[in-house]
Motif scaffolding. Structure first.
Motif: not given
Ligand code: FES
Ligand code: FES
Lengths: 162, 764
Positions: B423-448
């Motif tokens: 289930g490797f690909i599935e774990t990547c797809e799950a993150i890709k589809a997550s609300e977290h990964y799709r959310s915007n990360l704003e602000g200085p000195n921040r990174g994902r």
């Protein structure tokens, strides 16, 4: 070494014990009084596994001497349940799977009780800071924090309605 | 908390009952190793070396022995020398000589904190006083504190008799060189458009279980011994203690106490043989408990490492070649997890051309022990950072490069046959589809940042017994110590098979005399392998119950059917019976029913995890705050989802600690400078956010319930995910763990002053 007689109140009951002046409260609880629910993780005040309430305040019992318990009110994990009824915190820890190995659990329950005793409406960050003195290596704290918040909620509701 | 669940017809599996050992653990009644007291018990303490490397010229303990209350003193001379070869122990192997020398040094001390002598006395305080009266004359030798130092020409040699096949009859600190190759790497690099090459370093880190090691040994005049201790492997404690002391295995019984965390660090022995030796010498029970400083100085840790990675890919991001060189610190005796590191480092990917060299190197630091996915985290930190850089050069999403190159069913594993369903690909797809990964990360000195990890998981031997009680309840007996909820999982499996309520199944973890050989609680194997034994034992009990029903109904056993918790007779219309109704009648139907099964479990299904972490860096101090964290992991089948999440969260938290703060800090003489929990800085509650979990369920075809095992892999991705996030936040590639404030601050300052990249990206 000469032993000293100490009178204290332990989980609501008067208790008298003999201890060496060099023995910590943690040693007294475990080795003298057989209350092994309070755990040892470091003996340097860094892990919180040995947390007890001392006159209502959380202390690391490894950093308190047994003789200092003279005249004090001590509360340990063994005193949290009322007979066969678990306290709300204990029940919430079970419902939320907030323990894995469980060695840190007595200390967390004590620290959480100290928080909820005077703040029934803590924010997540207040919970996290109130538990900052307790290390858990198993859970990543997530379920512990949820359990404490949920216990606070239930206790608030109880207070409001009941 | 998301869940990608396959359609399920289970009644118990997949629910979240309260664990059976829970009440005892929230009331303080559960007995951990240190909670055992017996009459006449002595207390043992260990004298430890103040030097990292020294010859022991003499030990004089006459003054210690003369102290009132002291009953015995032992040194390395009291242990048999032990054979210098690897002997099998269950499915593990040990070298009895090295194991014995780690428990009590013989001629040389090899690390700061190495045990030199042990004392038994009537109180722990007297035992401690006695240690101060032991005089050891040392000839101090130069210490070897890094793999480079150890591998350098003319390096001081730790073990004069250590040889490695490649070098022939020459003393060396390199215990082993493992090589893994596929295809032609040089040809692969010629096909690459982008090539990234970097060097990474990681420090030793400790498992950090909150409960120190403990043991209580009782030795009887008939030569029979009992050891109570907190261990992940009671059968290993029995085997290793017997090997070290030269006793027959069957003379020792090990009773596993509750265990306050292990993470791999409690799969070997330190105190157990010592306590037994002292008990044999004194004729009294001996209890030993380590201090925290002893735990940090002389148990665990896992290897520090030096890793060089070169990887190339096409313009589109297809990885064409990878060349990896890695040297792992074994500590004072051979046996780092470098072999596992070579096999895990590229395991999530299908890469045609690979060359991996791994070196197992002895250094004057504590002998390393297993730590959650041993070897994999260091290696993934290196490889997953380089993959992130390749994705950046190609201008593609870091999850897409993983999916593009990801291993799937049929991909050859670098160290073995092709994968079955994974289930490797599935774990990547799950993150890709997550609300977290799709959310915007704003602000200085921040990174994902994102990263992935692999762990084999283990099968090995387990035994289980299922007893049907006359009231229709049952007990499940196993030999697998429960560190994180496996009792509940075993009870749930039995309840599922037998149609019982989970509360009516009592799970028991028993001693080494009361159950068949069961390998360690480790390798994420308990729910998989012991769970498989429980499943079969419950099926065995069910088959016997059917026979009894047939007897009652005077029909053939094939005519008895079990569905929805009831036995039916297909040929006559006897009233259906529940398990408890039938159980009541067992005394008249042939007596008790006990199902049993043993397995040497095959069909292990590997685990993959992918993690996404948002950070904010304070450029003034170099401190990293974790803002948000989501982990997706393939569990195969989640028996008790809350404890699966718990494993994922706990592993991730350890990975975060490893990434940001945890390290063994040595001075130039090899003294560990941070042997307290104040200075060995593990994550505290305010350091972490909630850890969001996505349980992916791609059933393991090798297990009757699809279980893979979930205990380890989640520790692997966080260091690389955080390094990748830090890069996006402040533009520096961190190549050393931990990314402590001082180190990160320096890297930021360097970047500011040079304004030039650190990496060497080139067009091929
Ligand atoms: S044992 Fe007291 S704080 Fe750790
Ligand atoms: S549950 Fe194991 S340390 Fe907290």
């Amino acid at each position: 070494m000469r032993k000293v007689a100490v009178q204290t109140t332990l989980n609501g009951e008067p208790v008298e014990f003999l201890c060496e002046p060099r023995q910590s409260l943690l040693e007294v609880l475990r080795d003298v009084l057989n209350l092994t629910g309070t755990k040892e993780g470091c003996l340097t005040g860094d892990c919180g596994a040995c947390s007890v309430l001392f006159d209502g305040r959380v202390v690391c019992s490894c950093l308190v001497l047994g003789v200092e318990a003279q005249g004090a009110q001590i509360q340990t994990v063994e005193g949290l349940a009322h007979g066969n009824e678990l306290s709300v915190l204990q029940r919430k820890f079970l419902e939320h799977a907030a323990l894995q190995c469980g060695i840190c659990t007595p200390g967390f329950l004590i620290a959480a009780k100290a928080l909820l005793d005077h703040n029934l409406n803590p924010s997540e960050s207040e919970v996290r800071y109130a538990l900052a003195g307790n290390l858990c290596r198993c859970t990543g704290y997530d379920k512990i924090v949820r359990a404490v918040m949920d216990a606070a909620k239930e206790m608030r509701e109880r207070e409001a309605y009941g | 908390m998301g869940s990608h669940t396959t359609e399920s017809s289970f009644r118990v599996i997949g629910t979240r009952p309260i664990r059976h050992d829970g009440v005892e653990k929230v009331t303080g009644r559960a007995k951990y190793g240190a909670d055992y007291y017996v009459a006449g018990m002595l207390h043992g303490k260990v004298l430890r070396s103040p030097h990292a490397h020294a010859r022991i010229k003499s030990i004089d303990f006459s003054r210690a022995l003369a102290l009132p209350g002291v009953k015995a003193v032992v040194t390395g001379k009291d242990l048999p020398e032990g054979e210098n070869k690897t002997v099998p122990l269950g499915e593990m192997t040990v070298n009895p000589r090295y194991l014995g020398q780690n428990i009590l040094a013989r001629d040389k001390v090899l690390y700061y904190g190495h045990a030199v002598a042990a004392v038994a006395a009537i109180s722990p305080h007297i035992a401690e006083q006695a240690l101060e009266l032991i005089e050891v004359d040392y000839e101090v030798l130069p210490p070897v504190l890094s793999v480079e130092q150890a591998m350098a020409e003319g390096a001081p040699i730790l073990h004069p008799d250590l040889r490695n096949e490649e070098l022939g009859d020459v003393p060396t600190n390199v215990a082993k060189h493992v090589v893994l190759t596929r295809g032609d790497v040089e040809a692969g690099f010629r096909e690459a458009h982008f090539i990234v090459e970097r060097e990474f370093r990681t420090s030793m880190v400790h498992q950090g279980y909150i409960e120190p090691h403990n043991a209580l040994a009782i030795y009887n005049a008939d030569g029979k011994a009992t050891i109570y201790c907190s261990t992940q492997g009671p059968f290993e404690v029995r085997g290793m203690s017997a090997a070290v002391l030269g006793l027959p295995v069957g003379s020792i019984k090990v009773v596993p106490a509750e265990i306050g965390g292990g993470f791999g660090g409690k799969t070997t022995v330190y105190l157990e043989p010592l306590a037994l030796l002292l008990a044999m010498k004194t004729g009294q029970p001996v209890k030993m408990v380590m201090t925290r400083s002893e735990v940090l100085r002389a148990t665990g840790p896992t290897s520090g490492s030096l890793i060089r990675v070169k990887m190339g890919c096409t313009k589109e991001g297809k990885i064409t070649a990878a060349k990896i060189w890695m040297a792992y610190e074994a500590g004072a005796f051979p046996g780092s997890p470098v072999g596992a590191a070579t096999m895990t480092v590229l395991a999530p990917y299908a890469i045609p051309n690979v060359q991996i060299d791994g070196y197992d190197v002895v250094v004057n630091k504590p002998k390393t022990a297993a730590y959650r996915a041993p070897g994999a985290t260091n290696a993934a930190f290196a490889a997953e950072t380089v993959i992130d850089e390749l994705a950046e050069l190609c201008g593609i999403d870091p999850l897409d490069i993983r999916i593009l190159n990801g291993a799937r069913e049929g991909t050859p594993h670098p160290a073995g046959p092709p994968y079955r369903r994974i289930g490797f690909i599935e774990t990547c797809e799950a993150i890709k589809a997550s609300e977290h990964y799709r959310s915007n990360l704003e602000g200085p000195n921040r990174g994902r940042g994102v990263a992935s990890g692999f762990w084999f998981n283990a099968g090995m031997q387990s035994a289980a017994v299922v007893n049907i009680h006359l009231d229709g309840t049952a007990s499940v007996v196993t030999g697998s110590p429960d560190i994180g909820g496996t009792r509940a999982a075993c009870a749930m499996i039995a309840a599922e098979v037998l149609g019982l309520n989970v509360e009516d199944v009592r799970p028991v973890v028993t001693d080494t005399d009361s159950i068949g050989h069961t390998d360690v609680t480790g390798g994420s194997r308990v729910t998989f392998a012991t769970g498989m034994a429980v499943f079969r034992a419950a099926e065995d009990a069910l088959a016997q119950l059917k026979e009894r029903a047939a007897k009652l109904w005077e029909c053939k056993v094939e005519e008895v059917e079990f569905r929805d918790g009831k036995f039916y007779c297909k040929t006559n219309n006897a009233t259906p019976l529940s398990v408890s109704e039938l159980a009541k009648r067992l005394p008249r139907l042939g007596g008790p029913v006990t199902g049993r099964a043993t397995v040497n479990a095959r069909g292990v299904g590997p685990s993959f995890a992918t993690c996404c972490i948002d950070v904010e860096v304070d450029p003034e101090t170099g401190r990293v705050q974790i803002l948000r964290c989501t982990v997706a992991q393939d569990a195969g089948r989640a028996i008790h989802p809350a404890y699966v999440e718990g494993q994922m969260q706990g592993g991730t938290a350890q990975g975060i600690g490893w990434a940001l703060n945890e390290e063994y800090i040595y001075d130039s003489d090899g003294h560990l400078m941070n042997s307290t929990l104040l200075d060995y800085r593990m994550p505290t509650c305010p350091d972490l956010p909630m850890i969001e979990t996505i349980i992916v369920e791609v059933p393991n075809p090798g297990h009757p319930l699809g279980v893979r095992g979930v205990g380890e892999v989640s520790i692997v991705p966080p260091p690389a995910a955080i390094a990748n996030a830090v890069y996006r936040a402040v533009g520096v590639r961190m190549t050393e763990l931990p990314m402590s404030p001082a180190r990160l601050w320096k890297a930021i300052a360097q970047k500011e002053s040079t304004r030039s990249g650190l990496g060497r990206a080139q067009h091929g």
